[in-house]
Scaffold this motif. Structure first.
Motif, PDB file in Angstrom:
ATOM      1  N   ILE A 100      55.136  30.470  39.046  1.00 56.01           N
ATOM      2  CA  ILE A 100      55.202  31.974  39.801  1.00 56.01           C
ATOM      3  C   ILE A 100      53.978  32.876  38.645  1.00 56.01           C
ATOM      4  O   ILE A 100      53.867  33.426  37.796  1.00 56.01           O
ATOM      5  N   HIS A 101      53.588  33.797  39.961  1.00 58.78           N
ATOM      6  CA  HIS A 101      52.800  35.356  39.982  1.00 58.78           C
ATOM      7  C   HIS A 101      53.623  36.576  40.124  1.00 58.78           C
ATOM      8  O   HIS A 101      54.253  36.520  40.932  1.00 58.78           O
ATOM      9  N   ILE A 102      53.367  37.160  38.675  1.00 54.63           N
ATOM     10  CA  ILE A 102      54.146  38.670  38.818  1.00 54.63           C
ATOM     11  C   ILE A 102      53.317  39.810  38.325  1.00 54.63           C
ATOM     12  O   ILE A 102      52.679  39.454  38.013  1.00 54.63           O
ATOM     13  N   LEU A 103      53.245  40.532  39.967  1.00 51.70           N
ATOM     14  CA  LEU A 103      52.205  41.750  39.652  1.00 51.70           C
ATOM     15  C   LEU A 103      53.196  42.630  39.156  1.00 51.70           C
ATOM     16  O   LEU A 103      54.565  43.147  39.685  1.00 51.70           O
ATOM     17  N   ILE A 104      52.661  43.953  37.815  1.00 48.76           N
ATOM     18  CA  ILE A 104      53.450  44.395  37.547  1.00 48.76           C
ATOM     19  C   ILE A 104      52.820  45.732  37.405  1.00 48.76           C
ATOM     20  O   ILE A 104      51.514  45.905  36.929  1.00 48.76           O
ATOM     21  N   GLU A 105      53.322  46.510  37.805  1.00 49.49           N
ATOM     22  CA  GLU A 105      52.832  47.824  38.718  1.00 49.49           C
ATOM     23  C   GLU A 105      53.702  49.598  37.833  1.00 49.49           C
ATOM     24  O   GLU A 105      54.313  49.597  38.138  1.00 49.49           O
ATOM     25  N   PRO A 106      52.634  49.820  36.729  1.00 48.73           N
ATOM     26  CA  PRO A 106      52.896  51.089  36.004  1.00 48.73           C
ATOM     27  C   PRO A 106      53.276  52.704  36.717  1.00 48.73           C
ATOM     28  O   PRO A 106      52.159  52.136  38.002  1.00 48.73           O
ATOM     29  N   ILE A 107      54.736  53.020  37.304  1.00 52.03           N
ATOM     30  CA  ILE A 107      53.930  54.238  38.113  1.00 52.03           C
ATOM     31  C   ILE A 107      54.080  54.975  37.563  1.00 52.03           C
ATOM     32  O   ILE A 107      54.600  56.231  36.636  1.00 52.03           O
ATOM     33  N   ASN A 108      52.588  55.793  38.223  1.00 47.72           N
ATOM     34  CA  ASN A 108      51.847  57.071  37.537  1.00 47.72           C
ATOM     35  C   ASN A 108      52.287  58.077  39.135  1.00 47.72           C
ATOM     36  O   ASN A 108      52.157  58.424  40.165  1.00 47.72           O
ATOM     37  N   VAL A 131      54.889  45.986  53.850  1.00 48.34           N
ATOM     38  CA  VAL A 131      54.509  45.937  52.964  1.00 48.34           C
ATOM     39  C   VAL A 131      53.014  45.249  51.990  1.00 48.34           C
ATOM     40  O   VAL A 131      53.702  44.411  52.525  1.00 48.34           O
ATOM     41  N   VAL A 132      52.049  45.230  52.227  1.00 50.03           N
ATOM     42  CA  VAL A 132      51.053  45.023  51.646  1.00 50.03           C
ATOM     43  C   VAL A 132      51.249  44.931  49.933  1.00 50.03           C
ATOM     44  O   VAL A 132      50.828  46.441  49.824  1.00 50.03           O
ATOM     45  N   THR A 133      51.109  44.051  49.459  1.00 48.92           N
ATOM     46  CA  THR A 133      50.455  44.482  48.023  1.00 48.92           C
ATOM     47  C   THR A 133      49.003  43.026  47.571  1.00 48.92           C
ATOM     48  O   THR A 133      49.152  42.094  48.200  1.00 48.92           O
ATOM     49  N   LEU A 134      47.956  43.720  46.927  1.00 48.37           N
ATOM     50  CA  LEU A 134      46.988  43.102  47.042  1.00 48.37           C
ATOM     51  C   LEU A 134      46.738  42.789  45.318  1.00 48.37           C
ATOM     52  O   LEU A 134      46.932  43.767  44.166  1.00 48.37           O
ATOM     53  N   PHE A 135      46.791  41.571  45.281  1.00 50.71           N
ATOM     54  CA  PHE A 135      46.022  41.312  43.864  1.00 50.71           C
ATOM     55  C   PHE A 135      44.821  40.269  43.981  1.00 50.71           C
ATOM     56  O   PHE A 135      44.704  39.763  44.979  1.00 50.71           O
ATOM     57  N   SER A 136      44.386  39.965  42.770  1.00 55.67           N
ATOM     58  CA  SER A 136      43.518  38.743  42.660  1.00 55.67           C
ATOM     59  C   SER A 136      43.998  37.582  41.508  1.00 55.67           C
ATOM     60  O   SER A 136      44.134  37.831  40.769  1.00 55.67           O
ATOM     61  N   ARG A 140      42.264  37.565  37.282  1.00 53.74           N
ATOM     62  CA  ARG A 140      43.916  38.047  36.471  1.00 53.74           C
ATOM     63  C   ARG A 140      42.981  39.032  36.708  1.00 53.74           C
ATOM     64  O   ARG A 140      44.021  39.809  36.002  1.00 53.74           O
ATOM     65  N   LYS A 141      42.357  39.483  35.217  1.00 54.17           N
ATOM     66  CA  LYS A 141      41.752  41.071  34.672  1.00 54.17           C
ATOM     67  C   LYS A 141      41.549  42.094  35.185  1.00 54.17           C
ATOM     68  O   LYS A 141      40.742  42.611  34.903  1.00 54.17           O
ATOM     69  N   GLY A 142      40.711  41.062  36.073  1.00 53.79           N
ATOM     70  CA  GLY A 142      40.666  41.994  37.498  1.00 53.79           C
ATOM     71  C   GLY A 142      41.220  43.397  37.878  1.00 53.79           C
ATOM     72  O   GLY A 142      42.125  42.909  37.585  1.00 53.79           O
ATOM     73  N   PRO A 143      40.694  44.495  38.396  1.00 56.48           N
ATOM     74  CA  PRO A 143      40.905  45.244  39.253  1.00 56.48           C
ATOM     75  C   PRO A 143      42.558  44.563  40.437  1.00 56.48           C
ATOM     76  O   PRO A 143      42.550  43.715  40.610  1.00 56.48           O
ATOM     77  N   GLN A 144      43.706  44.875  40.438  1.00 53.86           N
ATOM     78  CA  GLN A 144      45.016  44.513  40.460  1.00 53.86           C
ATOM     79  C   GLN A 144      45.704  45.735  41.575  1.00 53.86           C
ATOM     80  O   GLN A 144      46.134  46.311  40.846  1.00 53.86           O
ATOM     81  N   PRO A 145      45.098  45.971  42.864  1.00 51.70           N
ATOM     82  CA  PRO A 145      45.326  46.997  43.774  1.00 51.70           C
ATOM     83  C   PRO A 145      46.460  47.080  43.952  1.00 51.70           C
ATOM     84  O   PRO A 145      47.369  48.084  44.099  1.00 51.70           O
ATOM     85  N   GLY A 146      47.544  46.200  43.962  1.00 58.51           N
ATOM     86  CA  GLY A 146      49.251  46.094  44.266  1.00 58.51           C
ATOM     87  C   GLY A 146      49.749  46.975  44.597  1.00 58.51           C
ATOM     88  O   GLY A 146      49.007  46.340  46.530  1.00 58.51           O
ATOM     89  N   THR A 147      50.628  47.368  45.216  1.00 58.56           N
ATOM     90  CA  THR A 147      51.402  48.234  46.395  1.00 58.56           C
ATOM     91  C   THR A 147      50.824  49.045  47.520  1.00 58.56           C
ATOM     92  O   THR A 147      50.540  49.800  46.413  1.00 58.56           O
ATOM     93  N   CYS A 148      49.474  48.910  48.483  1.00 64.09           N
ATOM     94  CA  CYS A 148      48.543  49.820  48.639  1.00 64.09           C
ATOM     95  C   CYS A 148      48.917  49.680  49.871  1.00 64.09           C
ATOM     96  O   CYS A 148      48.014  50.398  50.559  1.00 64.09           O
ATOM     97  N   THR A 196      44.181  38.521  47.179  1.00 64.74           N
ATOM     98  CA  THR A 196      45.242  37.864  47.958  1.00 64.74           C
ATOM     99  C   THR A 196      45.803  38.599  48.432  1.00 64.74           C
ATOM    100  O   THR A 196      46.718  39.816  47.189  1.00 64.74           O
ATOM    101  N   ALA A 197      46.436  38.740  49.001  1.00 62.96           N
ATOM    102  CA  ALA A 197      47.836  39.778  49.642  1.00 62.96           C
ATOM    103  C   ALA A 197      48.435  38.607  50.460  1.00 62.96           C
ATOM    104  O   ALA A 197      48.995  38.040  51.165  1.00 62.96           O
ATOM    105  N   PHE A 198      49.297  39.484  50.412  1.00 58.11           N
ATOM    106  CA  PHE A 198      51.010  38.929  50.576  1.00 58.11           C
ATOM    107  C   PHE A 198      51.462  40.603  51.159  1.00 58.11           C
ATOM    108  O   PHE A 198      51.979  41.691  50.749  1.00 58.11           O
ATOM    109  N   LEU A 199      51.893  40.073  52.541  1.00 55.27           N
ATOM    110  CA  LEU A 199      52.318  41.146  54.189  1.00 55.27           C
ATOM    111  C   LEU A 199      53.611  40.612  54.386  1.00 55.27           C
ATOM    112  O   LEU A 199      54.066  39.403  54.725  1.00 55.27           O
TER     113      LEU A 199
END
Length: 388
Positions: A100-108, A131-136, A140-148, A196-199
């Protein structure tokens, strides 16, 4: 949709109280897991959780990682490998057999289109959203664009987190997903960049229009509320159709059959239930509903009543097509052995859920494939590559 609604409401409360939050989203699953891509959980800085990303096993560890992401101010991709025998050492003990891969996005809050702002837009309109969520997964340590990215009602919201050079690659898959209304997962590569994109296709919550305001409708309204489904109660009797009797209904109308449709918004997620115990009222409503592109019309009563109604409509000269008949369910509900009003409500709502999900409502123990194997319902496709 209810999970997203609850998360948006919780986010509003936390923001009003000055609390920092983070959004955890299941973005990719290999093998089996309790929740599938699209499952979300909001985490507040003081440890309050709204939504769920597992059956309760991952939440504690995800909370710690969410607090770390909040302190660092950047998204993080977390991996849980439950196929590893050493997984028990993590203290999660899922009992599943997947990754299971979980993306955690702090809300700014300084960003106008942060992930929760996009979800707020999703719930504010009764329109299908993409909704498109983009991740790598590659880095895994690189940029994770997230919900974009959000596409809803013909409008696009593109956040600065979405790399500009990836949008042209995404566009064909966005169009395909909007056309098919099927969620998918895609991978992309351009030069050294791999994402990778989750559409994700998010449907509006169903609205139940219940014709009938008897006592047997009360548990229907209350149980539908637990599911996050809005309800409209309609009856021709003013002493029955009152907001006092149905405080949990979003709308209560006193109307004759010919007055109903002008007062109710009807779309592809509107469900009608004919529970008036008045044959002529139900017949008049069925006559009006059959031509509409509804997913489900439920009719309370025995099969003989249903057959008589259809015979009368045909005798009037109404042509009943196979498509029209396929959406009519009478007698209404699954065969659960229901007797009481509460049990009947459970039977009806379970049948509606099965129809909307395009499932046969059988026993899971008899299912040969995995629980989440699709039967014509919106699916998550395996990752496919997009050439550079």
């Amino acid at each position: 949709m209810k999970e997203i609604q609850d998360i948006v409401e919780a986010f509003t409360r936390h923001t009003a109280e000055g609390k920092q939050t983070a959004l955890a989203t299941v973005v990719h699953v290999e093998g089996s897991s309790y929740r599938r891509p699209g499952a979300r959980m909001l985490v507040s800085e003081d440890g309050l959780l709204t939504g769920a990303i597992s059956g309760g096993c991952l939440e504690g560890d995800a909370l710690r990682k969410a607090r770390l992401a909040m302190s660092e101010g950047k998204p993080a991709l977390v991996k849980y490998d439950t196929m590893d025998d050493d997984d028990a050492k993590l203290g999660v003990g899922l009992g599943c057999n997947g990754i299971i891969h979980i993306l955690i996005e702090p809300i700014n809050l300084s960003l106008p289109n942060h992930p929760l702002a996009l979800l707020q837009k999703v719930v504010s309109q009764r329109e299908v959203a993409l909704v498109v969520t983009l991740f790598s997964l590659h880095d895994r340590k690189g940029p994770q664009p997230g919900t974009c990215y959000l596409n809803q009602s013909g409008e696009e919201v593109i956040t600065p987190a979405l790399p500009g050079f990836f949008l042209p690659l995404l566009k064909p898959d966005i169009q395909e997903t909007r056309h098919n209304l099927v969620s998918s997962t895609k991978s992309y590569k351009q030069d050294q960049n791999k994402f990778t994109a989750f559409l994700e296709v998010i449907q509006p919550a169903p609205v139940l229009v219940i014709c009938g305001a008897g006592n047997d409708v009360l548990p229907l309204v209350n149980m539908a509320g637990l599911l996050g489904w809005a309800t409209v109660v309609v009856d021709g009797r003013a002493n029955y159709a009152t907001q006092e009797r149905f405080p949990n209904a979003q709308q209560v109308l006193v109307a004759k059959p010919e007055q109903v449709l002008s007062q109710v918004r009807v779309d592809q997620n509107t469900i009608f239930l004919l529970f008036t115990h008045n044959y002529n009222y139900d017949l008049a409503m069925l006559r009006l509903l059959l031509p509409l592109p509804l997913p489900y019309v439920g009719v309370l009563g025995p099969k003989k009543k249903m057959e008589r109604m259809l015979d009368e409509l045909q005798e009037e000269g109404l042509t009943l097509t196979e498509s029209q008949l396929s959406k009519v369910f009478g007698p209404v509900g699954l065969d659960l052995g229901a007797e009481t009003s509460e049990e009947i409500a459970l039977s009806v709502l379970a049948e509606i859920k099965a129809v909307l999900a395009r499932r046969n409502a059988g026993f899971l123990r008899d299912k040969q494939e995995s629980i989440h194997a699709q039967s014509g319902a919106p699916a998550v496709h395996p990752i496919t590559s997009c050439p550079a």
